[in-house]
Scaffold this active site. Structure first.
Site, PDB file in Angstrom:
ATOM      1  N   GLU A   1      26.151 -60.941  35.752  1.00 52.18           N
ATOM      2  CA  GLU A   1      25.901 -60.767  34.367  1.00 52.18           C
ATOM      3  C   GLU A   1      27.577 -60.458  33.789  1.00 52.18           C
ATOM      4  O   GLU A   1      28.576 -60.020  34.369  1.00 52.18           O
ATOM      5  CB  GLU A   1      25.217 -59.377  34.052  1.00 52.18           C
ATOM      6  CG  GLU A   1      24.056 -59.246  34.468  1.00 52.18           C
ATOM      7  CD  GLU A   1      22.925 -60.413  33.655  1.00 52.18           C
ATOM      8  OE1 GLU A   1      23.425 -61.100  32.739  1.00 52.18           O
ATOM      9  OE2 GLU A   1      22.066 -60.942  34.159  1.00 52.18           O
TER      10      GLU A   1
ATOM     11  N   CYS B   1      19.114 -51.887  32.552  1.00 53.95           N
ATOM     12  CA  CYS B   1      20.131 -52.795  33.164  1.00 53.95           C
ATOM     13  C   CYS B   1      21.393 -52.946  32.447  1.00 53.95           C
ATOM     14  O   CYS B   1      22.638 -52.714  32.450  1.00 53.95           O
ATOM     15  CB  CYS B   1      19.644 -53.930  33.899  1.00 53.95           C
ATOM     16  SG  CYS B   1      18.554 -53.878  35.105  1.00 53.95           S
TER      17      CYS B   1
ATOM     18  N   HIS C   1      21.892 -59.034  38.723  1.00 53.68           N
ATOM     19  CA  HIS C   1      20.564 -59.017  38.934  1.00 53.68           C
ATOM     20  C   HIS C   1      19.945 -59.947  40.044  1.00 53.68           C
ATOM     21  O   HIS C   1      20.349 -60.756  40.411  1.00 53.68           O
ATOM     22  CB  HIS C   1      19.973 -59.618  37.455  1.00 53.68           C
ATOM     23  CG  HIS C   1      19.636 -58.750  36.353  1.00 53.68           C
ATOM     24  ND1 HIS C   1      20.177 -58.752  35.191  1.00 53.68           N
ATOM     25  CD2 HIS C   1      18.716 -57.824  36.433  1.00 53.68           C
ATOM     26  CE1 HIS C   1      19.713 -57.677  34.332  1.00 53.68           C
ATOM     27  NE2 HIS C   1      18.813 -57.036  35.287  1.00 53.68           N
TER      28      HIS C   1
END
Length: 205
Positions: free
Chosen positions: A91, A154, A172
């Site tokens: 991410e 998250c 992830h």
């Protein structure tokens, strides 16, 4: 005469999450149990600290924020699962949003639609995402850079860690396969990629 000081030990905090509604088995919790057996705990003055975080909005402050303050880590690598993913995703940012639809593991919902009212719209991951992507890709598994960490815990965890000033990133992973004909990544494959990501992080700290 004062004794000479030894080398300063640096810490990389590595976290996964407990199960939550819709995800009764969280592979990142399993990774936090397996990775300490696969990685040298302390190497070149850098150690890994593995923790499993509660999947609750209250835990965001009661547990995760306390860990950051108590450990004062030099870097943070968060792992989480996303049921919609088929690849390992590094991410690149967190957004200032929180879903008020999906309950957490305690049944509670986010109190507000913004993680931090009045703050910026997005924050950029502060560990070198492209280098971590390249490291994970050496596993031969499908890896991607992502700009969408969601609006659940998250994303909130990455938002908070970036805001703390500690170099941080979120990774992830897909859910575990269901049955022999499910082509999703196995836990062993996720573990292989995670080791490469963490070894690259150790080189960068």
């Amino acid at each position: 005469m004062p004794l000479p000081k030894g080398p300063v030990l640096k810490t990389v905090l590595v976290t996964g999450f407990e199960p939550f509604p819709g995800m009764p088995v969280n592979p990142t919790a399993l990774l936090m149990e397996r990775l300490p057996r696969r990685l040298i705990h302390e190497h070149r003055g850098i150690r890994f600290q593995f923790e499993i975080l509660p999947t609750t909005w209250a835990g965001r402050f009661e547990v995760t924020d306390r860990l950051r303050k108590d450990l004062s880590p030099d870097a943070i690598v968060h792992f989480g699962v996303d049921g919609s993913r088929r690849t390992i995703n590094i991410e690149t940012r967190a957004v200032n949003r929180a879903t008020r639809v999906k309950p957490d593991a305690s049944g509670a919902h986010a109190e507000t639609a913004l993680l931090e009212p009045g703050a910026e719209r997005a924050r950029t991951s502060t560990l070198p995402v492209r280098a971590l992507y390249q490291a994970a890709a050496r596993s031969g598994l499908p890896v991607a850079l992502s700009r969408n960490a969601g609006t659940y815990l998250c994303n909130a965890t990455l938002w908070d860690s970036i805001g703390s000033g500690i170099p941080a990133v979120f990774v992830h992973v897909p859910p575990l396969p269901r049955g022999r004909f499910d082509a999703k990544l196995s836990l062993q494959q996720m573990e292989r990629a995670a080791i490469l990501i963490l070894e690259e992080t150790r080189r960068r700290v």
